[in-house]
Design an enzyme around this catalytic site. Structure first.
Site, PDB file in Angstrom:
ATOM      1  N   ASP A 163      34.683  44.166  41.693  1.00 38.87           N
ATOM      2  CA  ASP A 163      35.363  44.349  40.415  1.00 38.87           C
ATOM      3  C   ASP A 163      35.784  43.019  39.799  1.00 38.87           C
ATOM      4  O   ASP A 163      36.948  42.795  39.476  1.00 38.87           O
ATOM      5  CB  ASP A 163      36.576  45.271  40.617  1.00 38.87           C
ATOM      6  CG  ASP A 163      37.187  45.705  39.290  1.00 38.87           C
ATOM      7  OD1 ASP A 163      36.492  45.633  38.263  1.00 38.87           O
ATOM      8  OD2 ASP A 163      38.360  46.120  39.306  1.00 38.87           O
ATOM      9  N   GLU A 415      37.901  44.574  51.555  1.00 41.15           N
ATOM     10  CA  GLU A 415      37.786  46.003  51.264  1.00 41.15           C
ATOM     11  C   GLU A 415      36.452  46.629  51.695  1.00 41.15           C
ATOM     12  O   GLU A 415      35.835  47.396  50.944  1.00 41.15           O
ATOM     13  CB  GLU A 415      38.050  46.280  49.777  1.00 41.15           C
ATOM     14  CG  GLU A 415      39.480  45.977  49.359  1.00 41.15           C
ATOM     15  CD  GLU A 415      39.818  46.530  47.985  1.00 41.15           C
ATOM     16  OE1 GLU A 415      38.880  46.856  47.215  1.00 41.15           O
ATOM     17  OE2 GLU A 415      41.009  46.641  47.668  1.00 41.15           O
ATOM     18  N   TYR A 470      47.758  50.372  46.342  1.00 40.23           N
ATOM     19  CA  TYR A 470      48.056  50.592  44.930  1.00 40.23           C
ATOM     20  C   TYR A 470      48.767  51.923  44.700  1.00 40.23           C
ATOM     21  O   TYR A 470      48.497  52.614  43.725  1.00 40.23           O
ATOM     22  CB  TYR A 470      46.761  50.509  44.110  1.00 40.23           C
ATOM     23  CG  TYR A 470      46.211  49.099  44.034  1.00 40.23           C
ATOM     24  CD1 TYR A 470      46.698  48.198  43.106  1.00 40.23           C
ATOM     25  CD2 TYR A 470      45.212  48.676  44.917  1.00 40.23           C
ATOM     26  CE1 TYR A 470      46.207  46.901  43.035  1.00 40.23           C
ATOM     27  CE2 TYR A 470      44.716  47.391  44.856  1.00 40.23           C
ATOM     28  CZ  TYR A 470      45.219  46.505  43.906  1.00 40.23           C
ATOM     29  OH  TYR A 470      44.720  45.224  43.842  1.00 40.23           O
ATOM     30  N   GLU A 506      47.067  42.678  48.389  1.00 43.53           N
ATOM     31  CA  GLU A 506      46.934  43.091  46.992  1.00 43.53           C
ATOM     32  C   GLU A 506      47.913  44.215  46.704  1.00 43.53           C
ATOM     33  O   GLU A 506      47.993  45.187  47.460  1.00 43.53           O
ATOM     34  CB  GLU A 506      45.512  43.577  46.664  1.00 43.53           C
ATOM     35  CG  GLU A 506      44.458  42.500  46.599  1.00 43.53           C
ATOM     36  CD  GLU A 506      43.112  43.036  46.125  1.00 43.53           C
ATOM     37  OE1 GLU A 506      43.102  44.082  45.435  1.00 43.53           O
ATOM     38  OE2 GLU A 506      42.083  42.419  46.459  1.00 43.53           O
TER      39      GLU A 506
END
Length: 596
Positions: A163, A415, A470, A506
């Site tokens: 991304d 990831e 997240y 993150e």
């Protein structure tokens, strides 16, 4: 591979500047031998720099395949009798280099350097034509991986699994270098200290002379000699040593001199910071003291430049890191420029050094961006060919950065699909390789939230846990109360299962600069602050947490998608480096963490 330097026996000339440039629209450049003559057309391109945001023709920006760079180079006349090398600090993602039409080197991997001995192809005092074909394609065998899609109208599109935007080009400097025939070829340094005495273990590799003698000297920052030794390997002790510490990057010069008889053949200087790194229980120790990471995952990303290196932009970014009280960064998701790494060494910025193995996850294909169906660890996706490339990426990263005091932790992937069948068989040999290449540093990888505590199959293999989470953004969006409970529950599960030091590598929320609300409304600056505050409350309650790296330092460009309006907006700073409200909140929190 040693970085070029000027020394009593070595010289270097920058080849940065404006090069001739051409797009290989039909993939005929290599078969038609474009290297044998001047490139046609009227385009120029800067080196360093990405090509994607420079031209008004959108076809150039979207081209999948080869771009060509070319320039004339004059070899200094004083280099007669020396070995002459050309070195590219990167070519994203694959580079093939020609000298006067002869291929001298090719390299796959867009973020690490490569070089060629061109002595037999050039003459001191004369010019030669230097051509570089750069291929921006990503396949399942590359790191990072991708797929090439051919459309019905014959066009090619690049699908990739990460991304951030797939910028391409010669992103870093190109050098012409002279070195002696008998020379230092490599050096490996590890450090320790006992009381006030520092110890530098060194191993020097010499090429070109079996009977050569190696002598080493250690100079402090004032240029005073503080230690010396003879032999290609050994230990030098530094009395009253000044340690390299976070925020205080003291560096010694390890001067290696190679002689034959009484004649000096080569002199090379390696910067050395004396410090130790260790993992004990749930603590990460630097020089025996517990270290708490504050900082960011970052990107080499600026308007116009793309991923091209700029010293001015680098200094600005590090000044902002100092202002916000960050003591560390992760090179997400690829090795950064050697100039950035040099800065971290000099200034005591702690680095988690990461390979370009991002996107090893067919299940999410870049998070929210969609992608092809199928499992991750299967032929044609992440398979044996991917692992072979990944091995080489680890070797090149460790080889480049093994002597850097700023690098305290290797991150071998970001990831990956570690809840899937096949993940352990893929990663276990890579962990073993990393430890074999460098036993002195801990090894980690960055875990995605689709492989939570109890589901990840590889976390036991690593020294430090690094998590991207997240809650409150991609899940439980806008509901920070529920998100707080979910985050704390999972972090406590990790702590109970592994009892290892854990860094949140993150966490963040897309934030539109200038957008405000009295409510917890996603995309507002107010929500960014509330989101960060919630995570910090949880971190302070969970024992294993030893660091927080916000995603991201600054807004950055991504590929197009309905969820990405002009890129990712999770930055504490805008893409042009203006602070959002979250930046001031972080500055205040991290001042407390650092005792300021």
């Amino acid at each position: 591979m040693l970085r070029p330097q000027n020394s009593p026996t070595r010289e270097m000339v920058t080849l940065d500047g404006t090069w001739r440039f051409a797009v290989d629209w039909d993939r005929t450049g290599l078969t038609d031998n474009w290297q044998n003559g001047p490139l046609t057309g009227h385009l120029d391109a800067p080196v360093p720099g990405s090509i994607n945001d420079l031209y008004h023709d959108e076809k150039i920006r979207n081209h999948v395949g080869y771009y060509w760079y070319q320039r004339e180079v004059r070899v200094p006349r004083g280099w007669d009798g020396e070995r002459i090398f050309v070195r590219l600090e990167s070519a994203t993602h694959e580079g093939t280099v020609f000298v006067n039409g002869t291929k001298v080197v090719e390299h796959a991997g867009g973020y690490t350097p490569f070089e060629a001995d061109i002595t037999d192809h050039v003459t001191a005092g004369e010019t030669f034509r230097l051509s570089v074909a750069v291929n921006n394609e990503l396949t399942n065998s590359s790191i990072p991986p991708g797929e090439i899609i051919e459309l019905e109208d014959g066009r090619h599109q690049q699908e990739y699994k990460h991304d951030f935007y797939n910028y391409a080009g010669l992103h870093r400097s190109v050098w012409l270098c002279s070195v002696p025939a008998v020379r230092v070829d490599d050096v490996t340094v590890t450090t320790d200290y006992r009381g006030a005495t520092g110890a530098v273990d060194y191993a020097v590799s010499v090429t070109g002379g079996d009977d050569a003698h190696v002598a080493v000297r250690v100079l402090d920052e004032d240029g005073t000699e503080v230690a010396r030794a003879n032999g290609a390997s050994g230990t030098v002790e530094i009395p009253d040593v000044t340690l390299w510490q976070p925020g205080a990057g003291y560096l010694y010069d390890l001067v290696m001199e190679v002689s034959q008889g009484s004649e000096l053949k080569d002199s090379f200087t390696q910067k050395v910071g004396v410090r130790t790194v260790a993992v004990e229980g749930k603590q990460f120790l630097i020089n025996g003291e517990s270290f708490y990471f504050t900082g960011f995952g970052m990107h080499e990303d600026h308007e116009t430049l793309g991923k091209g290196h700029s010293d001015a932009h680098m200094i600005q970014d590090f000044q902002l890191l100092e202002w916000i009280n960050a003591n560390s960064l992760r090179t997400s998701h690829y090795p950064y420029s050697e100039d950035i790494m040099d800065y971290c060494d000099r200034h005591g910025v702690v680095v988690i050094d990461e390979t370009a193995a991002v996107g090893l996850n067919w299940a999410i294909a870049g998070g929210i961006m969609g992608g092809s169906a199928g499992g991750t660890f299967e032929p044609g996706h992440v398979d044996d060919s991917t692992q072979t490339t990944h091995r080489q990426a680890i070797r090149e990263l460790v080889d480049r950065d093994k002597n850097r005091p700023s690098v305290v932790l290797w991150s071998i992937a970001n990831e990956p699909d570690t809840a899937a069948e096949g993940a352990r068989g893929y990663f276990e040999p890579l962990v073993e390789l990393t430890r074999e290449l460098d036993p002195s540093r801990p090894v980690g990888f960055v875990n995605v939230m689709f492989a939570p505590a109890g589901a990840c199959t590889v976390s036991d293999l690593f020294d430090v846990l690094m998590l991207n989470r997240y809650y409150g953004w991609y899940v439980q969006t806008g509901d920070l109360r529920t998100a707080e409970a979910s985050l704390e529950k999972e972090l406590r599960q990790w702590d109970e299962q592994y009892a290892k030091p854990t860094i949140m590598t993150e966490y963040g929320a897309d934030t539109v600069a200038g957008m405000h609300s009295i409510y917890d409304q996603p995309f507002t600056e107010d929500y960014q602050v509330a989101f960060l505050d919630m995570y910090h409350r949880v971190f302070d309650r969970v024992e294993c947490m030893i660091g927080e790296h916000v995603w991201n330092f600054a807004d950055f460009q991504t590929k197009y998608g309905y969820a990405r309006v002009d890129g990712n907006k999770k930055g504490a700073f805008t893409r042009d480096r203006r602070p959002k409200a979250g930046a001031r909140a972080l500055r205040q929190r991290w001042a407390g963490k650092l005792g300021r």
